[in-house]
Design an enzyme around this catalytic site. Structure first.
Site, mmCIF file in Angstrom:
data_model
loop_
_atom_site.group_PDB
_atom_site.id
_atom_site.type_symbol
_atom_site.label_atom_id
_atom_site.label_comp_id
_atom_site.label_asym_id
_atom_site.label_seq_id
_atom_site.Cartn_x
_atom_site.Cartn_y
_atom_site.Cartn_z
ATOM 1 N N LYS A 167 0.853 -1.172 0.000
ATOM 2 C CA LYS A 167 0.000 0.000 0.000
ATOM 3 C C LYS A 167 0.896 1.232 0.000
ATOM 4 O O LYS A 167 2.037 1.105 0.412
ATOM 5 C CB LYS A 167 -0.937 -0.001 1.203
ATOM 6 C CG LYS A 167 -0.207 0.067 2.547
ATOM 7 C CD LYS A 167 -1.140 0.379 3.660
ATOM 8 C CE LYS A 167 -1.440 1.849 3.699
ATOM 9 N NZ LYS A 167 -1.187 2.450 5.009
ATOM 10 N N ASP A 196 -2.024 -6.402 2.415
ATOM 11 C CA ASP A 196 -2.641 -5.573 3.451
ATOM 12 C C ASP A 196 -2.282 -6.263 4.755
ATOM 13 O O ASP A 196 -2.827 -7.324 5.071
ATOM 14 C CB ASP A 196 -4.168 -5.536 3.260
ATOM 15 C CG ASP A 196 -4.807 -4.561 4.232
ATOM 16 O OD1 ASP A 196 -4.511 -4.649 5.438
ATOM 17 O OD2 ASP A 196 -5.592 -3.702 3.792
ATOM 18 N N HIS A 197 -1.364 -5.676 5.500
ATOM 19 C CA HIS A 197 -0.803 -6.449 6.612
ATOM 20 C C HIS A 197 -1.829 -6.737 7.707
ATOM 21 O O HIS A 197 -1.637 -7.651 8.492
ATOM 22 C CB HIS A 197 0.472 -5.803 7.164
ATOM 23 C CG HIS A 197 0.238 -4.637 8.079
ATOM 24 N ND1 HIS A 197 -0.042 -3.373 7.620
ATOM 25 C CD2 HIS A 197 0.242 -4.537 9.429
ATOM 26 C CE1 HIS A 197 -0.199 -2.563 8.662
ATOM 27 N NE2 HIS A 197 -0.025 -3.237 9.768
ATOM 28 N N HIS A 259 -7.033 -1.280 5.463
ATOM 29 C CA HIS A 259 -7.090 -2.189 6.614
ATOM 30 C C HIS A 259 -8.494 -2.355 7.193
ATOM 31 O O HIS A 259 -8.970 -3.463 7.408
ATOM 32 C CB HIS A 259 -6.181 -1.670 7.744
ATOM 33 C CG HIS A 259 -4.771 -1.392 7.307
ATOM 34 N ND1 HIS A 259 -4.108 -2.199 6.424
ATOM 35 C CD2 HIS A 259 -3.895 -0.407 7.655
ATOM 36 C CE1 HIS A 259 -2.881 -1.719 6.238
ATOM 37 N NE2 HIS A 259 -2.733 -0.628 6.964
HETATM 38 C C1 BG6 Z 1 0.135 1.370 8.215
HETATM 39 C C2 BG6 Z 1 -0.122 2.840 8.222
HETATM 40 O O1 BG6 Z 1 -0.429 0.769 7.088
HETATM 41 O O2 BG6 Z 1 -0.420 0.798 9.383
HETATM 42 C C3 BG6 Z 1 0.441 3.494 9.468
HETATM 43 O O3 BG6 Z 1 0.467 3.438 7.073
HETATM 44 C C4 BG6 Z 1 -0.062 2.792 10.698
HETATM 45 O O4 BG6 Z 1 0.130 4.873 9.515
HETATM 46 C C5 BG6 Z 1 0.121 1.290 10.583
HETATM 47 O O5 BG6 Z 1 0.676 3.279 11.806
HETATM 48 C C6 BG6 Z 1 -0.558 0.582 11.717
HETATM 49 O O6 BG6 Z 1 -0.224 -0.772 11.686
HETATM 50 P P1 BG6 Z 1 -0.275 -1.637 12.995
HETATM 51 O O7 BG6 Z 1 0.052 -3.017 12.545
HETATM 52 O O8 BG6 Z 1 0.729 -1.068 13.945
HETATM 53 O O9 BG6 Z 1 -1.666 -1.489 13.521
#
Ligand code: BG6
Length: 509
Positions: A167, A196-197, A259
């Site tokens: 992304k 999309d992690h 997400h």
């Molecule tokens: C990312 C965003 O995709 O996800 C960031 O670009 C955000 O802004 C992050 O901090 C949050 O990921 P996680 O896994 O820490 O909830």
């Protein structure tokens, strides 16, 4: 395609021989996430000996310098650091680096030669993954160049080539369509893995198990019993030195478009006919298509935005967004966004889904809260009744992963006093083993050719389409920012929104 989820064996699977090529190898994502994930997979013997990594970046360095850079990265960012030096040394031997500008065609000549050489030397069998971990403006030239160099297909018969795209996938609907079109002109859709992690998070995957492996929840999962759903991704951090990217993105693009809409679709979709990747992705897309479009004229009735000003975070004073390094002092970028979605189908008619995400909130917490309806008739007297709250089921995505069911219970004693109590399941205490990092799972899934946890083309386009009116209206209107204090739960307007929408309240998890 059989989905290993159905076999309950996902983590025991092992990657086939392959090479992963990481564009943007000296960047942050590679250092913080990709390299630690690959190292962890290697440590768990999930990558075979016929495996190699090629980093590509503009920074001039040779293989040795790249290995040193990655050693430092893994020491700093892998869970447990560089726990096993011997394992790392053996892993690091298969790291290679190509210095060059990915917009230049000659880089791909060198890349092609190295890939062929590795196939011969390491037995990587012509299987290749290209990982685009660069700024998004490089996606198009990289894809073009891979195509020109004929690296979109493998020179080896029956071998595969896949491309993982990070992304942001587009900046708006138009650019997402153009990117999909371009990628689709070089790669087949089944070669494309839009990462999309959030989908790699253990708790997000558990949504399906929770819903479809248990008999007691699904009968309640509809408008008859559910009043509304709240999906929250709150972060305590601010913009963290990423102003260059964030200024042009904002919370709606950064967190909700990808997400949180993915999480929403898993919560709201119908049961898939099987665990096959396309069966699941079809259902996710179907529910996205049932979301009521938000018209330009009604954006304020469906969305609220905010930006943090000065305040406190973890007990220390912090600056406002507009004072952060690299941020325009008059910035209109939102660091908080909330959207109400209505789903026009039989299951969800009349049930609002409230989705919010913000930076500089009181704490880091991502969760889905299913708020059930009140009982149809109250037997208890006023004093007792005041204490009765409707049941809530909370799926905690992070941290403190788990599921809580809140219900009312009688306080021991002669009188009837009612209080809320929680029934709590925690991953940590129940299973006593750590959940794999999202990137570990997703990288392994891609190597195994399982696209279930990646975003399909149609869903990416649909999610942009739904949010475009909000983005358009917000871009045209000048907001009164800042409108919430750092360390608070967001703008008052978001609380007022819910209060007006059926007297509801945002949770303060
Ligand atoms: C990312 C965003 O995709 O996800 C960031 O670009 C955000 O802004 C992050 O901090 C949050 O990921 P996680 O896994 O820490 O909830």
């Amino acid at each position: 395609m059989t989905n290993p989820l159905s076999q309950g064996l996902r983590i025991e699977r092992k990657a086939p021989p392959c090479v992963i090529v990481i564009f943007g190898a000296s960047g942050d994502l590679n250092k913080r996430k990709l390299m630690p994930a690959l190292y962890s997979l290697y440590q768990q013997h999930l990558l075979g000996s016929s495996f190699a990594t090629i980093g590509i970046g503009r920074t001039q360095m040779d293989n040795e310098a790249f290995r040193e850079l990655m050693t430092a990265a893994v020491r700093e960012f892998a869970e447990g650091g560089l726990a096993d030096e011997d394992v790392w040394r053996s892993f690091a031997k298969q790291l290679h680096y190509i210095a060059g500008d990915p917009r230049e065609q000659e880089v791909y000549v060198r890349l092609g030669n190295l890939l062929d050489e590795l196939d011969k030397k390491t037995g990587t069998a012509g299987n290749r993954i290209f990982y685009l971990s660069t700024p998004p403006e490089l996606y198009t030239p990289i894809v073009t160049n891979l195509g020109k160099a004929k690296l979109n297909v493998s020179p080896v018969r029956d071998a595969w080539v896949r491309i993982i795209i990070e992304k942001p996938f587009g900046y708006d609907l138009k650019s997402a369509l153009a990117l999909n079109e371009h990628v689709g002109s070089v790669f087949q859709e089944e070669q494309v893995y839009r990462i999309d992690h959030y989908l790699g998070k253990e708790t997000v995957q558990n949504v399906m198990v929770f819903r479809f492996a248990n008999g007691i929840f699904e009968p309640l999962w509809n408008h008859k019993y559910i009043d509304h759903v709240q999906i929250t991704a709150a972060e305590a951090v601010g913009v963290e030195g990423r102003a260059g990217y964030y200024e042009g993105a904002g919370a709606l693009r950064d967190m909700i478009q990808n997400h949180l809409l993915q999480v929403f679709s898993l919560i709201a979709m119908e049961p898939p006919v099987s665990l096959d990747a396309s069966a699941i992705r079809d259902e996710k897309q179907k529910v996205m298509m049932a979301v009521r479009p938000i018209e330009h004229g009604e954006v304020n009735a469906f969305a609220v935005r905010g930006q943090y000003g000065q305040g406190t975070s973890n007990g220390r004073a912090v600056m406002g967004y507009r004072e952060e390094k690299g941020v325009n002092p008059q910035s209109t970028t939102e660091t908080y966004a909330m959207v109400k979605l209505l789903v026009d189908n039989w299951r969800w008619a009349g049930v609002p889904f409230y989705i919010r995400s913000g930076k500089r909130m009181p704490r880091r917490v991502s969760e889905v809260a299913i708020q059930f309806k009140e009982v149809p008739h109250l037997l208890f007297d006023r004093t007792a009744a005041d204490r009765i709250h409707p049941n809530t089921l909370v799926m905690r995505i992070q941290p403190d992963e788990g599921i809580t069911l809140r219900f009312s219970a009688k306080l021991p004693g002669q009188a009837v006093h009612i209080r809320d109590v929680n029934m709590d399941f925690q991953y940590g205490t129940q299973f006593g083993r750590h959940s794999p990092e999202a990137y570990e799972r997703l990288l392994l899934d891609c190597m195994l050719g399982d696209p279930t946890l990646f975003a399909r083309r149609d869903m990416v386009e649909k999610s942009w389409e739904l949010l475009m009116p909000i983005l358009d209206v917000w871009a045209a209107d000048k907001p009164k920012f800042p409108n919430y204090e750092a360390g608070s739960w967001g703008p008052a307007a978001a609380d007022e929104f819910l209060a007006k929408d059926g007297g509801r309240r945002w949770r303060r998890p």
